[in-house]
Design a protein around this motif. Structure first.
Motif, PDB file in Angstrom:
ATOM      1  N   THR A   5       0.833  -1.205   0.000  1.00 12.20           N
ATOM      2  CA  THR A   5       0.000   0.000   0.000  1.00 12.20           C
ATOM      3  C   THR A   5       0.864   1.250   0.000  1.00 12.20           C
ATOM      4  O   THR A   5       0.610   2.205  -0.744  1.00 12.20           O
ATOM      5  N   GLU A   9       1.038   4.060  -2.943  1.00 12.37           N
ATOM      6  CA  GLU A   9       0.777   5.474  -2.687  1.00 12.37           C
ATOM      7  C   GLU A   9       1.964   6.340  -3.096  1.00 12.37           C
ATOM      8  O   GLU A   9       1.781   7.437  -3.629  1.00 12.37           O
ATOM      9  N   LYS A  13       1.939   9.394  -5.798  1.00 13.92           N
ATOM     10  CA  LYS A  13       2.412  10.740  -5.481  1.00 13.92           C
ATOM     11  C   LYS A  13       3.451  11.215  -6.494  1.00 13.92           C
ATOM     12  O   LYS A  13       3.421  12.375  -6.931  1.00 13.92           O
ATOM     13  N   SER A  53      -7.750   3.583 -10.466  1.00 23.17           N
ATOM     14  CA  SER A  53      -8.515   2.838  -9.469  1.00 23.17           C
ATOM     15  C   SER A  53      -7.592   1.971  -8.618  1.00 23.17           C
ATOM     16  O   SER A  53      -7.743   1.887  -7.392  1.00 23.17           O
ATOM     17  N   TYR A  55      -4.356   2.500  -8.053  1.00 23.27           N
ATOM     18  CA  TYR A  55      -3.547   3.380  -7.211  1.00 23.27           C
ATOM     19  C   TYR A  55      -4.328   3.860  -5.986  1.00 23.27           C
ATOM     20  O   TYR A  55      -3.797   3.917  -4.873  1.00 23.27           O
ATOM     21  N   LEU A  56      -5.590   4.223  -6.201  1.00 18.42           N
ATOM     22  CA  LEU A  56      -6.404   4.771  -5.114  1.00 18.42           C
ATOM     23  C   LEU A  56      -6.966   3.687  -4.206  1.00 18.42           C
ATOM     24  O   LEU A  56      -7.384   3.962  -3.083  1.00 18.42           O
ATOM     25  N   ILE A  58      -9.729   1.997  -4.749  1.00 19.79           N
ATOM     26  CA  ILE A  58     -11.195   2.038  -4.753  1.00 19.79           C
ATOM     27  C   ILE A  58     -11.705   1.959  -6.187  1.00 19.79           C
ATOM     28  O   ILE A  58     -10.963   2.212  -7.135  1.00 19.79           O
ATOM     29  N   GLU A  85     -16.202   8.041  -2.384  1.00 19.65           N
ATOM     30  CA  GLU A  85     -14.824   8.087  -1.887  1.00 19.65           C
ATOM     31  C   GLU A  85     -13.868   8.710  -2.901  1.00 19.65           C
ATOM     32  O   GLU A  85     -12.789   9.181  -2.531  1.00 19.65           O
ATOM     33  N   PHE A  86     -14.260   8.711  -4.178  1.00 17.39           N
ATOM     34  CA  PHE A  86     -13.347   9.167  -5.224  1.00 17.39           C
ATOM     35  C   PHE A  86     -12.933  10.630  -5.062  1.00 17.39           C
ATOM     36  O   PHE A  86     -11.732  10.933  -5.050  1.00 17.39           O
ATOM     37  N   LYS A  89     -10.499  10.999  -2.247  1.00 13.99           N
ATOM     38  CA  LYS A  89      -9.152  10.551  -2.599  1.00 13.99           C
ATOM     39  C   LYS A  89      -8.443  11.590  -3.467  1.00 13.99           C
ATOM     40  O   LYS A  89      -7.235  11.828  -3.313  1.00 13.99           O
ATOM     41  N   GLU A  92      -7.034  14.215  -1.443  1.00 17.50           N
ATOM     42  CA  GLU A  92      -5.903  13.733  -0.651  1.00 17.50           C
ATOM     43  C   GLU A  92      -4.590  13.776  -1.436  1.00 17.50           C
ATOM     44  O   GLU A  92      -3.525  14.041  -0.869  1.00 17.50           O
ATOM     45  N   TYR A  93      -4.679  13.549  -2.761  1.00 16.30           N
ATOM     46  CA  TYR A  93      -3.451  13.362  -3.531  1.00 16.30           C
ATOM     47  C   TYR A  93      -3.147  14.435  -4.582  1.00 16.30           C
ATOM     48  O   TYR A  93      -1.988  14.595  -4.969  1.00 16.30           O
TER      49      TYR A  93
END
Length: 238
Positions: A5, A9, A13, A53, A55-56, A58, A85-86, A89, A92-93
């Motif tokens: 994980t 991530e 990034k 999908s 990478y995230l 979800i 959730e998309f 996310k 977040e990134y």
């Protein structure tokens, strides 16, 4: 959090950083597309929905016509319902420059040249829709119903071509017509872009992700376009 994980991530990034920096050179064949379709086209040249999908971690869509590889934009019988959730996310990134001053300095001119106009258009359209929540909800419900009953006309969104004009109305009876907050100059946005973005936000209201998407948009504007954002939220007039 497992090693896989963390590795996934970190890869995402790095990809996001690289995409920001090289955005002007990505997907040059996409330049003939309008508004956010150009943006999505450019991103998809380096990252499929399937890979994003992964990478995230979800599913991006809960339902709809879109495949793992491309957006299906011409379906009249269904539309893509985003996973709630998309947009969380994405927030977040997708704005690494918030915590990286050197990256911010590098990406600010890229934002100003390639992203700013579309970001502003998204916000302007959302603001007007959101200035009349009853109308916004009604249009989302109507759109859902038409899609569910397979009755969505291919030219349905043409009714919003003049949406940013002060005289736009959904009813000839002044007593029944919806009212909106209007800002002078908004009507100069290209009519084709207007109807596309109205459609985007109506679909997001319909699938329940509009709030999270606009919060992400606000973060983008506050970071790269704060003067525009402040002017929009303090100088709205009827």
């Amino acid at each position: 959090m497992g090693n896989k994980t963390i590795e996934r991530e970190n890869k995402l990034k790095k990809l996001v950083d690289s995409t920001w920096v090289h955005f002007p050179k990505i997907g040059l064949h996409c330049e003939n597309k309008i508004s956010y379709h150009r943006f999505f086209c450019k991103i998809q040249t380096i990252l499929s929905f399937r890979k994003l999908s992964e990478y995230l971690g979800i599913e991006i869509f809960l339902s709809g016509p879109h495949s793992k590889y491309y957006l299906e934009l011409n379906s009249q019988s269904e539309f893509g319902h985003y996973n709630p959730e998309f947009p969380l996310k994405l927030r977040e990134y997708l704005l690494p420059a918030k915590t990286n001053p050197s990256l911010y300095k590098l990406t600010l001119p890229i934002y100003e040249s390639f992203i700013r106009n579309t970001a502003r258009e998204f916000f302007i359209i959302y603001q007007k829709l959101d200035s009349n929540p009853k109308f916004f909800r009604k249009e989302a419900d109507r759109y859902l119903l038409l899609v569910e009953e397979n009755r969505l006309d291919p030219y349905y969104l043409d009714r919003f071509i003049l949406f940013l004009y002060p005289a736009f109305t959904d009813n000839e009876d002044p007593e029944e017509a919806s009212r909106f907050v209007y800002k002078k100059g908004d009507e100069t946005i290209d009519a084709q872009v207007v109807k596309e973005l109205v459609g985007f936000w109506i679909r997001r209201k319909a699938d329940g992700t509009d709030t999270e998407f606009v919060l992400g948009l606000v973060e983008l504007l506050k970071l790269y376009d704060s003067e525009f954002y402040q002017n929009r939220i303090v100088s709205r007039s009827n």
